[in-house]
Design a protein around this motif. Structure first.
Motif, PDB file in Angstrom:
ATOM      1  N   ASN A 139       2.604   1.723  -3.546  1.00 53.71           N
ATOM      2  CA  ASN A 139       1.550   2.092  -4.515  1.00 53.71           C
ATOM      3  C   ASN A 139       1.205   3.365  -4.269  1.00 53.71           C
ATOM      4  O   ASN A 139       1.042   4.474  -5.391  1.00 53.71           O
ATOM      5  CB  ASN A 139       0.331   1.326  -4.250  1.00 53.71           C
ATOM      6  CG  ASN A 139       0.445  -0.215  -4.854  1.00 53.71           C
ATOM      7  OD1 ASN A 139       1.181  -0.419  -5.809  1.00 53.71           O
ATOM      8  ND2 ASN A 139      -0.380  -1.101  -4.488  1.00 53.71           N
ATOM      9  N   GLU A 140       1.143   4.140  -3.007  1.00 53.91           N
ATOM     10  CA  GLU A 140       0.623   5.369  -2.967  1.00 53.91           C
ATOM     11  C   GLU A 140       1.858   6.202  -3.258  1.00 53.91           C
ATOM     12  O   GLU A 140       1.814   7.487  -3.992  1.00 53.91           O
ATOM     13  CB  GLU A 140       0.434   5.498  -1.450  1.00 53.91           C
ATOM     14  CG  GLU A 140      -0.009   7.092  -1.064  1.00 53.91           C
ATOM     15  CD  GLU A 140      -1.209   7.670  -2.147  1.00 53.91           C
ATOM     16  OE1 GLU A 140      -1.356   8.946  -2.296  1.00 53.91           O
ATOM     17  OE2 GLU A 140      -2.244   7.005  -2.391  1.00 53.91           O
ATOM     18  N   LYS A 180       8.207  12.667  -0.986  1.00 57.02           N
ATOM     19  CA  LYS A 180       6.745  12.159  -1.187  1.00 57.02           C
ATOM     20  C   LYS A 180       6.347  11.350   0.442  1.00 57.02           C
ATOM     21  O   LYS A 180       5.058  11.487   0.662  1.00 57.02           O
ATOM     22  CB  LYS A 180       6.626  10.994  -2.175  1.00 57.02           C
ATOM     23  CG  LYS A 180       7.104  11.564  -3.575  1.00 57.02           C
ATOM     24  CD  LYS A 180       6.232  12.836  -4.029  1.00 57.02           C
ATOM     25  CE  LYS A 180       6.448  13.470  -5.096  1.00 57.02           C
ATOM     26  NZ  LYS A 180       5.976  14.794  -5.398  1.00 57.02           N
ATOM     27  N   GLY A 201       3.737   9.662 -10.280  1.00 54.57           N
ATOM     28  CA  GLY A 201       3.299   9.631 -11.542  1.00 54.57           C
ATOM     29  C   GLY A 201       3.817   8.169 -12.319  1.00 54.57           C
ATOM     30  O   GLY A 201       3.942   8.196 -13.369  1.00 54.57           O
ATOM     31  N   LYS A 223       2.166   6.461  -7.184  1.00 50.66           N
ATOM     32  CA  LYS A 223       0.975   7.449  -7.418  1.00 50.66           C
ATOM     33  C   LYS A 223       1.384   8.764  -7.371  1.00 50.66           C
ATOM     34  O   LYS A 223       1.235   9.540  -8.563  1.00 50.66           O
ATOM     35  CB  LYS A 223      -0.362   7.072  -6.846  1.00 50.66           C
ATOM     36  CG  LYS A 223      -1.482   7.881  -7.212  1.00 50.66           C
ATOM     37  CD  LYS A 223      -2.669   7.638  -6.199  1.00 50.66           C
ATOM     38  CE  LYS A 223      -3.929   8.616  -6.530  1.00 50.66           C
ATOM     39  NZ  LYS A 223      -4.963   8.149  -5.497  1.00 50.66           N
ATOM     40  N   ARG A 224       1.943   9.037  -6.378  1.00 52.07           N
ATOM     41  CA  ARG A 224       2.640  10.483  -6.251  1.00 52.07           C
ATOM     42  C   ARG A 224       3.862  10.871  -7.166  1.00 52.07           C
ATOM     43  O   ARG A 224       3.739  12.118  -7.465  1.00 52.07           O
ATOM     44  CB  ARG A 224       2.867  10.728  -4.787  1.00 52.07           C
ATOM     45  CG  ARG A 224       1.354  10.796  -3.899  1.00 52.07           C
ATOM     46  CD  ARG A 224       1.887  10.855  -2.515  1.00 52.07           C
ATOM     47  NE  ARG A 224       0.679  10.764  -1.610  1.00 52.07           N
ATOM     48  CZ  ARG A 224       0.260  11.666  -0.686  1.00 52.07           C
ATOM     49  NH1 ARG A 224       0.786  12.642  -0.260  1.00 52.07           N
ATOM     50  NH2 ARG A 224      -0.747  11.364   0.019  1.00 52.07           N
ATOM     51  N   THR A 271       3.664   3.871 -12.363  1.00 51.34           N
ATOM     52  CA  THR A 271       3.200   2.634 -11.997  1.00 51.34           C
ATOM     53  C   THR A 271       4.345   1.511 -11.283  1.00 51.34           C
ATOM     54  O   THR A 271       5.457   1.980 -11.259  1.00 51.34           O
ATOM     55  CB  THR A 271       2.794   1.680 -13.283  1.00 51.34           C
ATOM     56  OG1 THR A 271       3.800   1.467 -14.191  1.00 51.34           O
ATOM     57  CG2 THR A 271       1.688   2.622 -13.997  1.00 51.34           C
ATOM     58  N   ASP A 277       0.605  -1.184   0.124  1.00 54.88           N
ATOM     59  CA  ASP A 277       0.172  -0.179  -0.053  1.00 54.88           C
ATOM     60  C   ASP A 277       1.030   1.130  -0.174  1.00 54.88           C
ATOM     61  O   ASP A 277       0.523   2.321  -0.780  1.00 54.88           O
ATOM     62  CB  ASP A 277      -0.966  -0.030   1.228  1.00 54.88           C
ATOM     63  CG  ASP A 277      -2.150  -0.727   1.266  1.00 54.88           C
ATOM     64  OD1 ASP A 277      -2.235  -1.529  -0.156  1.00 54.88           O
ATOM     65  OD2 ASP A 277      -2.867  -1.327   1.964  1.00 54.88           O
TER      66      ASP A 277
END
Length: 274
Positions: A64-65, A240, A71, A68-69, A73, A61
């Motif tokens: 993945n976050e 991040k 940009g 995402k931040r 995969t 988790d």
């Protein structure tokens, strides 16, 4: 770790947020993806959901976050715990976030951004007569061979068993946490040691089967592991992660996995004492 180096690590991470935003390495930015590998036998940090076979867990988790931040995969792969560090060194993984402890012996070629408190903890089968950790002196205690726990067990035994005239703990190696728990259930060992972050999950999965003895007997941190020469990637990921702590999303992930008590106030660079 010295007090000076600890505060240097804090200052170095704080500088990330005060300077211009860090940039992703060009190779990763062009690929649009992170290559990450995990040892998927360490629930609830990373494991295959028995119902769906999906890769899940706290580290999954968080990663993945972070992706995402950024940009990006993630291209996930799985490997035995002992192969995590070689995967980083050979660049099969861009960084490692897989329940791996920050240890001084691992910092020769890598840096850790510490993001989760941890510590080794003794546990036994529920019917075991042991009441205190010292009741395990002279007993067979298993743990995963490739972790820091064998050294911590030996250190604890020398400090608590032998000075009291009791025999030393007999360390028994295991391949991973599942193997160690199986050895315990089969009676091949008397007790086991795992990280404090995994035992609540194990107890919920097999209610009434295990009993934890005492508090964690050493303090450490799990870290995101980066190659020494990947400072740019380390800084942008740290940036991040700091933002996730600030906006509460980091704590939400930990709470989801019932590990809010293991949270850190800020990421730390190479902060674990051992």
């Amino acid at each position: 770790m010295t007090r000076l180096s600890y505060f240097f690590g804090i200052a170095a991470l704080a500088a990330v947020t005060s300077a211009q935003a860090a940039e992703l390495p060009a190779e990763i930015k062009q690929a649009g993806a992170l290559k990450l590998t995990v040892n998927s036998t360490y629930a609830p940090m990373e494991y295959r959901d028995p119902a769906t076979n999906e890769l899940v867990g706290l580290d999954v988790d968080l990663a993945n976050e972070l992706a995402k931040r950024l940009g990006l995969t993630i291209v996930w792969s799985e490997t035995p715990f002992a192969e995590l560090i070689p995967s980083l060194q050979t660049k099969r993984a861009d960084f490692i976030i897989s329940g791996i402890s920050d240890r001084a012996s691992r910092r020769e070629t890598a840096d850790f951004v510490d993001y989760l408190g941890t510590g080794p903890q003794f546990f036994v089968m529920a019917e075991n007569e042991a009441k205190a950790a010292t009741d395990l002196c002279g007993k067979k205690v298993g743990t995963t061979r490739s972790t820091s726990f064998p050294v911590e067990i030996e250190k604890w035994s020398k400090q608590n068993c032998e000075p009291a005239g009791k025999p030393a703990i007999q360390y028994v190696p295991g391949e991973n946490s599942i193997d160690v728990r199986n050895q315990l259930k089969q009676g091949r060992i008397d007790a086991a040691v795992q990280g404090s972050e995994t035992l609540p999950y194990a107890q919920t999965q097999e209610p009434g089967k295990y009993r934890v003895i005492g508090e964690p007997f050493a303090k450490g941190y799990q870290g995101i592991m980066f190659r020494k020469d990947d400072a740019a990637l380390r800084e942008v990921v740290t940036e991040k992660l700091i933002a996730m702590i600030a906006d509460g999303s980091y704590k939400a992930v930990l709470d989801k996995w019932s590990l809010g008590g293991n949270a850190v106030a800020q990421p730390m660079l190479n902060a674990a004492p051992q």
